[in-house]
Design an enzyme around this catalytic site. Structure first.
Site, PDB file in Angstrom:
ATOM      1  N   PHE A 174      44.231 -55.823 -71.320  1.00 26.96           N
ATOM      2  CA  PHE A 174      43.672 -56.543 -72.461  1.00 26.96           C
ATOM      3  C   PHE A 174      44.511 -56.175 -73.691  1.00 26.96           C
ATOM      4  O   PHE A 174      45.277 -55.227 -73.652  1.00 26.96           O
ATOM      5  CB  PHE A 174      42.185 -56.217 -72.651  1.00 26.96           C
ATOM      6  CG  PHE A 174      41.530 -57.215 -73.570  1.00 26.96           C
ATOM      7  CD1 PHE A 174      41.478 -58.560 -73.215  1.00 26.96           C
ATOM      8  CD2 PHE A 174      41.021 -56.835 -74.799  1.00 26.96           C
ATOM      9  CE1 PHE A 174      40.919 -59.502 -74.081  1.00 26.96           C
ATOM     10  CE2 PHE A 174      40.462 -57.779 -75.660  1.00 26.96           C
ATOM     11  CZ  PHE A 174      40.404 -59.102 -75.307  1.00 26.96           C
ATOM     12  N   ASP A 175      44.386 -56.954 -74.760  1.00 29.41           N
ATOM     13  CA  ASP A 175      45.355 -56.794 -75.863  1.00 29.41           C
ATOM     14  C   ASP A 175      45.329 -55.416 -76.525  1.00 29.41           C
ATOM     15  O   ASP A 175      46.376 -54.857 -76.829  1.00 29.41           O
ATOM     16  CB  ASP A 175      45.244 -57.922 -76.893  1.00 29.41           C
ATOM     17  CG  ASP A 175      43.887 -58.004 -77.560  1.00 29.41           C
ATOM     18  OD1 ASP A 175      42.982 -57.283 -77.150  1.00 29.41           O
ATOM     19  OD2 ASP A 175      43.742 -58.810 -78.500  1.00 29.41           O
ATOM     20  N   TYR A 180      25.666 -32.266 -85.663  1.00 28.01           N
ATOM     21  CA  TYR A 180      27.119 -32.467 -85.597  1.00 28.01           C
ATOM     22  C   TYR A 180      27.665 -31.984 -84.259  1.00 28.01           C
ATOM     23  O   TYR A 180      28.502 -32.638 -83.643  1.00 28.01           O
ATOM     24  CB  TYR A 180      27.795 -31.703 -86.743  1.00 28.01           C
ATOM     25  CG  TYR A 180      29.256 -32.045 -86.879  1.00 28.01           C
ATOM     26  CD1 TYR A 180      29.674 -33.044 -87.761  1.00 28.01           C
ATOM     27  CD2 TYR A 180      30.226 -31.396 -86.121  1.00 28.01           C
ATOM     28  CE1 TYR A 180      31.006 -33.381 -87.885  1.00 28.01           C
ATOM     29  CE2 TYR A 180      31.561 -31.731 -86.226  1.00 28.01           C
ATOM     30  CZ  TYR A 180      31.954 -32.721 -87.115  1.00 28.01           C
ATOM     31  OH  TYR A 180      33.272 -33.047 -87.219  1.00 28.01           O
ATOM     32  N   ASP A 211      39.463 -49.407 -66.468  1.00 26.62           N
ATOM     33  CA  ASP A 211      39.049 -49.950 -67.756  1.00 26.62           C
ATOM     34  C   ASP A 211      37.731 -50.630 -67.440  1.00 26.62           C
ATOM     35  O   ASP A 211      37.683 -51.751 -66.937  1.00 26.62           O
ATOM     36  CB  ASP A 211      40.104 -50.944 -68.269  1.00 26.62           C
ATOM     37  CG  ASP A 211      39.695 -51.556 -69.608  1.00 26.62           C
ATOM     38  OD1 ASP A 211      38.506 -51.472 -69.969  1.00 26.62           O
ATOM     39  OD2 ASP A 211      40.565 -52.128 -70.282  1.00 26.62           O
ATOM     40  N   HIS A 223      46.644 -62.511 -83.866  1.00 24.81           N
ATOM     41  CA  HIS A 223      45.577 -63.518 -83.789  1.00 24.81           C
ATOM     42  C   HIS A 223      44.394 -63.214 -84.695  1.00 24.81           C
ATOM     43  O   HIS A 223      43.663 -64.107 -85.089  1.00 24.81           O
ATOM     44  CB  HIS A 223      45.099 -63.664 -82.342  1.00 24.81           C
ATOM     45  CG  HIS A 223      44.613 -62.385 -81.755  1.00 24.81           C
ATOM     46  ND1 HIS A 223      45.454 -61.335 -81.491  1.00 24.81           N
ATOM     47  CD2 HIS A 223      43.365 -61.972 -81.412  1.00 24.81           C
ATOM     48  CE1 HIS A 223      44.743 -60.333 -80.991  1.00 24.81           C
ATOM     49  NE2 HIS A 223      43.479 -60.685 -80.938  1.00 24.81           N
ATOM     50  N   LYS A 264      30.146 -53.766 -74.131  1.00 23.15           N
ATOM     51  CA  LYS A 264      29.937 -54.817 -73.128  1.00 23.15           C
ATOM     52  C   LYS A 264      28.815 -54.356 -72.195  1.00 23.15           C
ATOM     53  O   LYS A 264      27.651 -54.531 -72.509  1.00 23.15           O
ATOM     54  CB  LYS A 264      31.237 -55.097 -72.357  1.00 23.15           C
ATOM     55  CG  LYS A 264      32.280 -55.860 -73.170  1.00 23.15           C
ATOM     56  CD  LYS A 264      33.123 -54.976 -74.022  1.00 23.15           C
ATOM     57  CE  LYS A 264      34.322 -55.684 -74.606  1.00 23.15           C
ATOM     58  NZ  LYS A 264      35.022 -54.855 -75.587  1.00 23.15           N
ATOM     59  N   ALA A 267      34.925 -51.710 -69.024  1.00 23.11           N
ATOM     60  CA  ALA A 267      34.063 -52.399 -69.993  1.00 23.11           C
ATOM     61  C   ALA A 267      32.986 -53.248 -69.298  1.00 23.11           C
ATOM     62  O   ALA A 267      31.842 -53.295 -69.735  1.00 23.11           O
ATOM     63  CB  ALA A 267      34.921 -53.284 -70.902  1.00 23.11           C
TER      64      ALA A 267
HETATM   65  C1  P61 Z   1      36.628 -58.941 -76.086  1.00 28.79           C
HETATM   66  F1  P61 Z   1      39.532 -60.814 -79.816  1.00 28.79           F
HETATM   67  N1  P61 Z   1      37.313 -56.715 -75.600  1.00 28.79           N
HETATM   68  O1  P61 Z   1      36.866 -59.220 -74.889  1.00 28.79           O
HETATM   69  P1  P61 Z   1      36.767 -52.339 -77.966  1.00 28.79           P
HETATM   70  N2  P61 Z   1      39.207 -53.280 -72.541  1.00 28.79           N
HETATM   71  C2  P61 Z   1      38.722 -54.503 -72.277  1.00 28.79           C
HETATM   72  C3  P61 Z   1      38.186 -55.258 -73.304  1.00 28.79           C
HETATM   73  O2  P61 Z   1      37.714 -56.470 -73.035  1.00 28.79           O
HETATM   74  C4  P61 Z   1      38.156 -54.716 -74.633  1.00 28.79           C
HETATM   75  C5  P61 Z   1      38.651 -53.410 -74.839  1.00 28.79           C
HETATM   76  C6  P61 Z   1      39.177 -52.723 -73.784  1.00 28.79           C
HETATM   77  C7  P61 Z   1      36.893 -57.561 -76.531  1.00 28.79           C
HETATM   78  C8  P61 Z   1      36.819 -57.250 -77.991  1.00 28.79           C
HETATM   79  C9  P61 Z   1      38.053 -57.781 -78.616  1.00 28.79           C
HETATM   80  O3  P61 Z   1      41.669 -59.247 -79.862  1.00 28.79           O
HETATM   81  C10 P61 Z   1      40.493 -58.750 -79.474  1.00 28.79           C
HETATM   82  O4  P61 Z   1      35.405 -51.718 -77.821  1.00 28.79           O
HETATM   83  C11 P61 Z   1      38.786 -55.033 -70.901  1.00 28.79           C
HETATM   84  O5  P61 Z   1      36.729 -53.714 -78.497  1.00 28.79           O
HETATM   85  O6  P61 Z   1      37.683 -51.459 -78.740  1.00 28.79           O
HETATM   86  C12 P61 Z   1      37.644 -55.449 -75.713  1.00 28.79           C
HETATM   87  O7  P61 Z   1      37.317 -52.388 -76.481  1.00 28.79           O
HETATM   88  C13 P61 Z   1      38.622 -52.758 -76.184  1.00 28.79           C
HETATM   89  C14 P61 Z   1      38.182 -59.088 -79.011  1.00 28.79           C
HETATM   90  C15 P61 Z   1      39.150 -56.960 -78.662  1.00 28.79           C
HETATM   91  C16 P61 Z   1      39.376 -59.573 -79.446  1.00 28.79           C
HETATM   92  C17 P61 Z   1      40.375 -57.439 -79.109  1.00 28.79           C
HETATM   93  O8  P61 Z   1      36.139 -59.740 -76.885  1.00 28.79           O
END
Ligand code: P61
Length: 460
Positions: free
Chosen positions: A124-125, A71, A215, A450, A258, A217
């Protein structure tokens, strides 16, 4: 010249199958015309996301057996910490369960007052959602060239530096709590940010005393593009480029799903701000977990430590970026409009151009995604006005500058033969584009609509 194949051979396979067209019609209707609601088993080739969908290597699987599930003070944490420190040069490392875990810890610790601004090339969203949950305002300041999909540019993820400085001058530095550089810029097409632009952001941030976060990723893919396209970097290793990039930041958040090539995991790394680190450490305990595991199992941290190294391998990156380009070239050859040049993780199809007869509030890119599923059992994702949602103040639908269908390629999962099949389906839809019709809501969720929205084709 001898062509290069994928730099791996396949040791384990997972069967996929194509269900009949009649079944696909039925499944899509049951899913409320929203591919997120489809069951994965009803999909032939899944290009919804490159997030957590990559194939781990034999070395990663072997590392999983070495996971220390203590832990507190897990050996696996210290291994991961050592790798992240080596890549970033940052002092403080916190593991979290995924990218949005990092966001929910960081943003409330930097956003002090309601209405504080966070500036990004393009949020990103989930990032935007966490800025807003923390009562901040998320501002995108990407260079407009990103929106000109058919015009080549080496770095379509770059900030517009003039706009950035003007925004700071106009709104007052005391209201700006951070600048986030998203590498690569997912929302503009997985497009890279140049080192020159990153340095420019740093210069402006220094002038006004603002913190800079990455960010990150897809930072390794971004570093590969810098090596390929920016003067002075061709002889540097990907690791050297990544290190230089991180040297211009004060911290980073990373969805390791990623460029960590793991199925789950995330990281916060902070250069040297001890106060921010201890604040994040305190807030992550109730949100994510004890600071030496933060939502990851010990075995996941082991796999991530190996995955981070593998993603910096240049032969792997060459294969990765080339595969995206391979699909993009096939589509362009057939006249399909795409974000050009292709970026790091996906081909983004410009659906505004494919169906000018569908207005933004009837979600043209979603209509194309649905048609591609019907044509070939392929799942893509809409990155456009459906994703963008409504203005939090006025409640009106926001018109996205781009209506894109993202064909997102998981890492080390599909071969170029799969890409051929994807291209066939998209081209079939493109050739029949006049028949596409828009969509309206049956059910519209309040946030991140979405994911769970239910839609139906509009009656004409
Ligand atoms: C993706 F449909 N991306 O591109 P988490 N920053 C950035 C990302 O691309 C990102 C995150 C932070 C996704 C997954 C995804 O509506 C959606 O590990 C540049 O997913 O929490 C994630 O990282 C967040 C797909 C996220 C979606 C939200 O497909």
């Amino acid at each position: 010249m001898l062509r290069k194949a994928e730099p791996f051979k396949i040791k384990m396979v997972e069967p996929i199958k194509l269900i009949s067209r009649e079944e696909r019609v039925r499944k899509l209707k049951e899913a409320g015309y929203n591919p997120f609601a489809l069951r994965a088993e009803d999909i032939y080739i899944d290009l919804l996301t490159d997030s957590g969908t990559g194939a781990m290597s034999d070395r990663q699987w072997a590392a999983i057996m070495m996971g220390d599930e203590s832990y507190a003070g897990s050996r696996s944490f210290y291994k991961l910490e050592e790798v992240v420190k080596r890549i970033t040069g940052y002092k403080y490392i916190l593991p979290v369960h995924q990218g949005r875990g990092a966001e929910q810890v960081i943003f409330p610790n930097i956003i002090k007052n309601k209405g504080d601004y966070v500036l990004n090339n393009m949020h990103f969203d989930t990032t935007k959602a966490h800025v807003e949950i923390a009562k901040g305002r998320a501002i995108n300041l990407i260079d407009e060239k990103a929106f000109n999909t058919d015009k080549y540019d080496d770095f379509k993820g770059n900030f517009d530096l003039d706009k950035l400085e003007r925004f700071i001058e106009e709104h007052g530095v005391e209201k700006i709590v951070g600048i986030v550089i998203t590498v690569t810029c997912n929302s503009s097409g997985g497009e890279p940010v140049s080192m020159g632009n990153i340095k420019g952001v740093r210069r402006i941030a220094n002038k006004y005393g603002i913190k800079v976060f990455f960010d990150s990723a897809r930072y390794a893919e971004n570093a590969y593009f810098i090596k390929q396209r920016e003067e002075g970097y061709n002889n540097k290793t990907i690791l050297e480029i990544a290190k230089e990039m991180f040297s211009y930041g004060d911290g980073m958040m990373m969805s390791c799903k990623k460029d960590g090539i793991v199925n789950i995991g995330g990281i916060i790394a902070i250069k040297d701000d001890q106060e921010l680190y201890t604040n994040c450490q305190s807030s992550m305990v109730p949100l994510e977990g004890f600071p030496t595991y933060g939502g990851m199992a010990g075995r996941d941290m082991e796999a991530l430590a190996v995955g981070l190294e593998e993603a910096l391998n240049e032969e792997y990156l060459e294969y990765r970026i080339e595969q995206v380009k391979y699909l993009g070239d096939k589509l362009m050859d057939a006249g399909v409009p795409i974000q050009y040049p292709t970026g790091g993780h996906a081909v983004f199809v410009d659906c505004k151009k494919i169906c000018p007869h569908i207005p933004y509030y009837q979600y043209p890119a979603q209509a194309v995604c649905n048609a591609v599923y019907l044509a070939g059992g392929i799942r893509a994702v809409e990155i456009g006005s459906l994703l963008l949602g409504r203005d939090p103040d006025t409640g009106t639908n926001i018109e996205s500058p781009l209506e894109l269908m993202r064909l997102t390629i998981p890492r080390r999962v599909y071969t170029n033969r799969h890409m051929d099949v994807v291209a066939d389906a998209v081209i079939e839809v493109f050739n029949d584009r006049d028949k596409l019709i828009g969509l309206e809501f049956d059910y519209e969720p309040k946030v991140l609509r979405h994911f769970t929205a239910r839609l139906k084709p509009i009656k004409i």
